[in-house]
Design an enzyme around this catalytic site. Structure first.
Site, PDB file in Angstrom:
ATOM      1  N   LYS A 151      18.033  22.087  -7.748  1.00 30.72           N
ATOM      2  CA  LYS A 151      16.897  22.195  -6.826  1.00 30.72           C
ATOM      3  C   LYS A 151      16.243  20.814  -6.750  1.00 30.72           C
ATOM      4  O   LYS A 151      15.259  20.529  -7.424  1.00 30.72           O
ATOM      5  CB  LYS A 151      15.915  23.267  -7.312  1.00 30.72           C
ATOM      6  CG  LYS A 151      14.995  23.781  -6.227  1.00 30.72           C
ATOM      7  CD  LYS A 151      14.342  25.076  -6.613  1.00 30.72           C
ATOM      8  CE  LYS A 151      13.192  25.450  -5.705  1.00 30.72           C
ATOM      9  NZ  LYS A 151      13.526  25.676  -4.303  1.00 30.72           N
TER      10      LYS A 151
HETATM   11  N1  PXG Z   1      18.012  28.984  -1.654  1.00 32.28           N
HETATM   12  C1  PXG Z   1      17.387  27.814  -1.446  1.00 32.28           C
HETATM   13  C2  PXG Z   1      18.115  26.713  -0.801  1.00 32.28           C
HETATM   14  C3  PXG Z   1      16.048  27.676  -1.837  1.00 32.28           C
HETATM   15  O1  PXG Z   1      15.407  26.519  -1.642  1.00 32.28           O
HETATM   16  C4  PXG Z   1      16.068  29.969  -2.628  1.00 32.28           C
HETATM   17  C5  PXG Z   1      17.393  30.037  -2.236  1.00 32.28           C
HETATM   18  C6  PXG Z   1      15.433  31.150  -3.307  1.00 32.28           C
HETATM   19  O2  PXG Z   1      15.224  30.882  -4.679  1.00 32.28           O
HETATM   20  P1  PXG Z   1      14.042  31.580  -5.495  1.00 32.28           P
HETATM   21  O3  PXG Z   1      14.197  31.079  -6.869  1.00 32.28           O
HETATM   22  O4  PXG Z   1      12.746  31.146  -4.867  1.00 32.28           O
HETATM   23  O5  PXG Z   1      14.260  33.039  -5.381  1.00 32.28           O
HETATM   24  C7  PXG Z   1      15.376  28.757  -2.434  1.00 32.28           C
HETATM   25  C8  PXG Z   1      13.944  28.659  -2.869  1.00 32.28           C
HETATM   26  C9  PXG Z   1       9.256  25.838  -0.175  1.00 32.28           C
HETATM   27  C10 PXG Z   1       9.889  26.785  -1.125  1.00 32.28           C
HETATM   28  O6  PXG Z   1       8.056  25.601  -0.298  1.00 32.28           O
HETATM   29  C11 PXG Z   1      11.266  26.827  -1.235  1.00 32.28           C
HETATM   30  C12 PXG Z   1      11.841  27.714  -2.114  1.00 32.28           C
HETATM   31  C13 PXG Z   1      11.061  28.539  -2.870  1.00 32.28           C
HETATM   32  C14 PXG Z   1       9.686  28.495  -2.764  1.00 32.28           C
HETATM   33  C15 PXG Z   1       9.085  27.605  -1.873  1.00 32.28           C
HETATM   34  O7  PXG Z   1       9.951  25.313   0.687  1.00 32.28           O
HETATM   35  N2  PXG Z   1      13.196  27.723  -2.159  1.00 32.28           N
END
Ligand code: PXG
Length: 292
Positions: A151
């Site tokens: 990430k």
């Molecule tokens: N795939 C990608 C590419 C992400 O960036 C998820 C899946 C879901 O992961 P989680 O752990 O949240 O279930 C993500 C999560 C933002 C933001 O502000 C981005 C995410 C999560 C929270 C906020 O852009 N990405």
């Protein structure tokens, strides 16, 4: 609006929370982050988020100058300082200030900052009516180049996909991997339901190990007695699914009812999806690290 920002061990005002233009997080996207949520005074799955942060950092050979315990304290401190019971926490670790060359050896110390703010919720209507998706031409990064499990601060791959969806007036994009298998959306993992079995792409397809993805798999197996598979699938399977939904920290569990102009089943959020949405919201109320 966030009042106090955690910056390298101190809680400072928004105006004081400044980072050098020589920070490699900005110059090269060299860094890692987490998006975490707090629900009514509890931080949801904090240790899982921290594990992922530290694994992402290790993958890019970035040593975080805090232990996980110290980081956990810093997150809680930041929420308290902003008097937030429910909200969004953005935790960022950059490579730090360096020079105008990409060599990270010239960056002496990582910068660590934590922002706690109100969360912008998606309109409730989307959860009742469901989302429409479109497959875009931009492929998800190949794990052999940049593993999507990291990430990192380099989100251009996903941003390009989001731009493509936006140009078609669509709220969200389906990203395929280089072989044409369904990977994920720009900030959410994807699931389909077929004959009461949940299917989501495995990590090797090239997806983020979503905490919400993991939570939903747990709920489906343990609370609903469903079979959950991590298997590759194509757009054919998306179009012919009984149900489809996305998972993510911001979106939680959100139904999908139309993909590339094809209606999914009867075009309404599915039964299992609705149950998962409910169970997920229930879980967020009952678990998590307490802030107060
Ligand atoms: N795939 C990608 C590419 C992400 O960036 C998820 C899946 C879901 O992961 P989680 O752990 O949240 O279930 C993500 C999560 C933002 C933001 O502000 C981005 C995410 C999560 C929270 C906020 O852009 N990405």
């Amino acid at each position: 609006m966030a009042k106090k920002i955690y910056l390298n061990g101190q809680l400072v005002s928004r105006e004081e929370a400044r980072i050098s233009v020589f920070d490699h997080g900005l110059l090269y996207g060299d860094g890692v982050f987490e998006g975490i949520r707090a629900y009514d005074g509890r931080v949801f799955r904090l240790s899982q988020h921290l594990d992922r942060l530290y694994e992402s950092a290790r993958a890019i050979a970035l040593k975080i100058p805090l232990t996980k315990e110290e980081m956990e304290k810093a997150v809680i401190e930041t929420l308290r300082a902003n008097e937030l019971k429910s909200g969004y926490v953005r935790l960022v670790v950059t490579r730090g200030e360096g020079d105008l060359g990409l060599d990270p050896r010239n960056c002496r110390e990582p910068n660590v900052f934590i922002i706690a703010d109100k969360i912008e919720l998606y309109p409730e209507e989307l959860y009742r009516k469901g989302l429409e998706l479109v497959t875009v031409a931009t492929k998800r990064n190949i794990p052999e180049a940049i593993d999507p499990r990291i990430k990192s601060l380099n989100y251009l791959n996903n941003i390009l996909a989001k731009i493509e969806a936006g140009l078609q007036n669509m709220p969200e994009a389906v990203m395929l991997n280089k072989d044409g298998y369904v990977a994920e959306c720009t900030g959410d993992n994807i699931f389909i339901v077929k004959d009461s079995v949940l299917v989501t792409p495995p990590f090797y397809v090239g997806v983020l190990a979503g905490i919400t993805r993991e939570t939903v798999m747990e709920i489906a197996r343990e609370k609903m007695g469903l079979v959950v598979k991590e298997e590759v699938f194509t757009r054919f399977h998306l179009y012919n699914a009984d149900e489809c939904f996305l998972t993510g920290t911001a979106a939680e569990v959100i139904p999908v009812v139309r993909i590339d102009g094809r209606q999914i089943a009867d075009g309404k959020p599915g039964k299992i999806t609705n149950q998962l949405m409910k169970q997920f919201r229930e879980l967020t109320k009952n678990e998590g690290v307490e802030v107060y």
